[in-house]
Design a protein around this motif. Sequence first.
Motif, short mmCIF file in Angstrom:
data_model
loop_
_atom_site.label_atom_id
_atom_site.label_comp_id
_atom_site.label_asym_id
_atom_site.label_seq_id
_atom_site.Cartn_x
_atom_site.Cartn_y
_atom_site.Cartn_z
N THR A 194 -1.28 -3.08 3.96
CA THR A 194 -0.07 -3.68 4.52
C THR A 194 1.15 -2.81 4.23
N SER A 195 2.01 -2.75 5.24
CA SER A 195 3.33 -2.14 5.08
C SER A 195 4.24 -2.82 6.09
N ARG A 196 5.49 -3.09 5.67
CA ARG A 196 6.41 -3.71 6.62
C ARG A 196 6.70 -2.77 7.79
N ASN A 197 6.45 -1.49 7.57
CA ASN A 197 6.70 -0.51 8.64
C ASN A 197 5.47 0.40 8.79
N MET A 201 4.89 -1.53 -19.33
CA MET A 201 5.92 -0.74 -18.62
C MET A 201 5.30 0.42 -17.85
N PHE A 202 5.69 0.55 -16.60
CA PHE A 202 5.22 1.68 -15.80
C PHE A 202 5.96 2.95 -16.25
N ALA A 203 5.25 4.06 -16.34
CA ALA A 203 5.91 5.36 -16.55
C ALA A 203 6.92 5.60 -15.42
N ALA A 204 6.56 5.11 -14.23
CA ALA A 204 7.42 5.32 -13.05
C ALA A 204 8.79 4.68 -13.20
N ASN A 205 8.94 3.75 -14.14
CA ASN A 205 10.28 3.14 -14.31
C ASN A 205 11.31 4.19 -14.69
N THR A 206 10.86 5.29 -15.33
CA THR A 206 11.85 6.29 -15.77
C THR A 206 12.41 7.09 -14.59
N ALA A 208 7.22 -15.75 -13.72
CA ALA A 208 6.86 -15.55 -12.31
C ALA A 208 5.43 -15.01 -12.18
N HIS A 209 5.05 -14.07 -13.05
CA HIS A 209 3.70 -13.51 -12.95
C HIS A 209 2.64 -14.54 -13.38
N ARG A 210 2.94 -15.32 -14.40
CA ARG A 210 1.97 -16.34 -14.82
C ARG A 210 1.79 -17.38 -13.70
N ALA A 265 0.80 -1.23 0.00
CA ALA A 265 0.00 0.00 0.00
C ALA A 265 0.83 1.28 0.00
N THR A 266 2.11 1.19 0.38
CA THR A 266 2.92 2.41 0.38
C THR A 266 3.62 2.60 -0.96
N GLY A 267 3.38 1.70 -1.91
CA GLY A 267 4.11 1.74 -3.18
C GLY A 267 3.47 2.68 -4.17
N1 NAP Z 1 7.60 -1.76 -13.23
C1 NAP Z 1 6.92 -2.18 -14.25
O1 NAP Z 1 7.09 -1.73 -15.39
C2 NAP Z 1 5.87 -3.27 -14.04
C3 NAP Z 1 5.17 -3.73 -15.15
C4 NAP Z 1 4.19 -4.70 -14.95
C5 NAP Z 1 3.93 -5.20 -13.68
N2 NAP Z 1 4.65 -4.72 -12.62
C6 NAP Z 1 4.34 -5.27 -11.28
O2 NAP Z 1 4.21 -4.20 -10.38
C7 NAP Z 1 5.00 -4.46 -9.23
C8 NAP Z 1 5.51 -3.15 -8.66
O3 NAP Z 1 4.42 -2.33 -8.25
P1 NAP Z 1 4.74 -0.97 -7.47
O4 NAP Z 1 5.66 -0.14 -8.31
O5 NAP Z 1 3.47 -0.40 -6.98
O6 NAP Z 1 5.51 -1.56 -6.23
P2 NAP Z 1 6.61 -0.87 -5.34
O7 NAP Z 1 6.24 0.57 -5.20
O8 NAP Z 1 7.96 -1.24 -5.83
O9 NAP Z 1 6.41 -1.70 -3.98
C9 NAP Z 1 5.16 -1.74 -3.31
C10 NAP Z 1 5.40 -1.90 -1.83
O10 NAP Z 1 5.77 -3.24 -1.55
C11 NAP Z 1 6.56 -3.27 -0.37
N3 NAP Z 1 7.74 -4.07 -0.68
C12 NAP Z 1 8.74 -3.75 -1.55
N4 NAP Z 1 9.66 -4.74 -1.57
C13 NAP Z 1 9.22 -5.70 -0.69
C14 NAP Z 1 9.72 -6.96 -0.27
N5 NAP Z 1 10.87 -7.45 -0.74
N6 NAP Z 1 8.99 -7.67 0.61
C15 NAP Z 1 7.83 -7.19 1.11
N7 NAP Z 1 7.32 -5.99 0.76
C16 NAP Z 1 8.00 -5.27 -0.14
C17 NAP Z 1 6.94 -1.83 -0.02
O11 NAP Z 1 6.11 -1.41 1.04
P3 NAP Z 1 6.62 -1.34 2.56
O12 NAP Z 1 8.05 -0.89 2.52
O13 NAP Z 1 5.69 -0.29 3.14
O14 NAP Z 1 6.42 -2.68 3.11
C18 NAP Z 1 6.53 -1.07 -1.27
O15 NAP Z 1 6.08 0.24 -0.99
C19 NAP Z 1 6.13 -5.35 -9.72
O16 NAP Z 1 6.64 -6.14 -8.68
C20 NAP Z 1 5.43 -6.18 -10.77
O17 NAP Z 1 4.83 -7.30 -10.18
C21 NAP Z 1 5.60 -3.77 -12.77
#
Ligand code: NAP
Length: 274
Positions: A29-32, A128-133, A106-108, A7-9
């Motif tokens: 959920t958040s680890r912190n 691809m997420f815009a956020a990747n940039t 992994a996703h499948r 939820a903090t992502g």
């Molecule tokens: N990037 C892309 O282009 C792309 C494309 C397609 C799908 N995706 C999917 O989207 C996901 C990323 O989404 P997002 O950007 O919203 O995520 P994110 O911001 O990277 O992470 C979401 C939250 O997950 C928690 N977290 C991070 N690493 C962790 C770990 N090792 N163990 C437990 N909790 C963890 C953190 O919260 P806390 O620190 O508060 O616990 C973080 O705020 C990818 O993993 C993938 O499955 C990504």
Amino acid sequence: MYLVTGATGNVGRQVVERLLTAGVTVRATSRNPVAAALPAGVEVIASQTDSHALAGVTAIFLNPAAVHDTVDALLRQATAAGVRRIVLLSSSSVLDEHPGNHTGIAHRDLEQRIERTGLEWTFLRAGMFAANTRQWAGQIRAGEVVRAAYADALIAPIHERDLAAAIVRALLSDDLLSTAPVLTGPELVTQAEQAKLIGEAIGKPIRFERVDPSDARDHMAAQGIPSSIADSLLRYYERAISHPIEPTPISTDLVGEPPRSYRQWVLDHTADFR
Ligand SMILES: NC(=O)c1ccc[n+]([C@@H]2O[C@H](COP(=O)([O-])OP(=O)(O)OC[C@H]3O[C@@H](n4cnc5c(N)ncnc54)[C@H](OP(=O)(O)O)[C@@H]3O)[C@@H](O)[C@H]2O)c1
């Protein structure tokens, strides 16, 4: 009650905001939990497998980034607790059949585990997420050049707000039940154009300098990106030069708002690059 993992992502915060706006109760959920800084009224828990995590939960937004080793326990507990629905943030990479496509595999695998539960599901297969940039932010803050591979890769980057809109639709309505749409941004933009758009938004000319893919791989390794993911990404960019994935943005009719361009994403995130 809706459970939002991660939820903090990037995506999770937007999902939480939208659920609150829709007037439903959110557990997150958040680890912190202390540092999570989620809006008032959200119940924040440290682990989705806490004994009471699923009490009263109707549906779960499942972010793979946050579940890793706990997914089987979570799905088992969800079934036992009477959760009805799982909405998974999946990836368009599941459609790429290349044997080295570790991200897609992994996703499948995650999708199949959810299918086997018998619960209702929606898999939103994001491109691809815009956020990747944001990975360029350090270079842009320090200078006027983005050094990366495959300047001409054509990508339709998706704004996290659009993803959140689709996720919330899938959680709150039956419109996306048992579907697995690929979701991208609305238009193709090369990587070099993306860097230029960031420069325009922050008022500083940004040049894209092409680097060799092997140097890009080393750079990613230095940033802690596992080699399997770096290889998948570089292969994706290389293919996106000649075979870009056509944009399939979320429909305006479904979420009630037009999909956001990459330019819009940059305007929403200029602070990251200044
Ligand atoms: N990037 C892309 O282009 C792309 C494309 C397609 C799908 N995706 C999917 O989207 C996901 C990323 O989404 P997002 O950007 O919203 O995520 P994110 O911001 O990277 O992470 C979401 C939250 O997950 C928690 N977290 C991070 N690493 C962790 C770990 N090792 N163990 C437990 N909790 C963890 C953190 O919260 P806390 O620190 O508060 O616990 C973080 O705020 C990818 O993993 C993938 O499955 C990504």
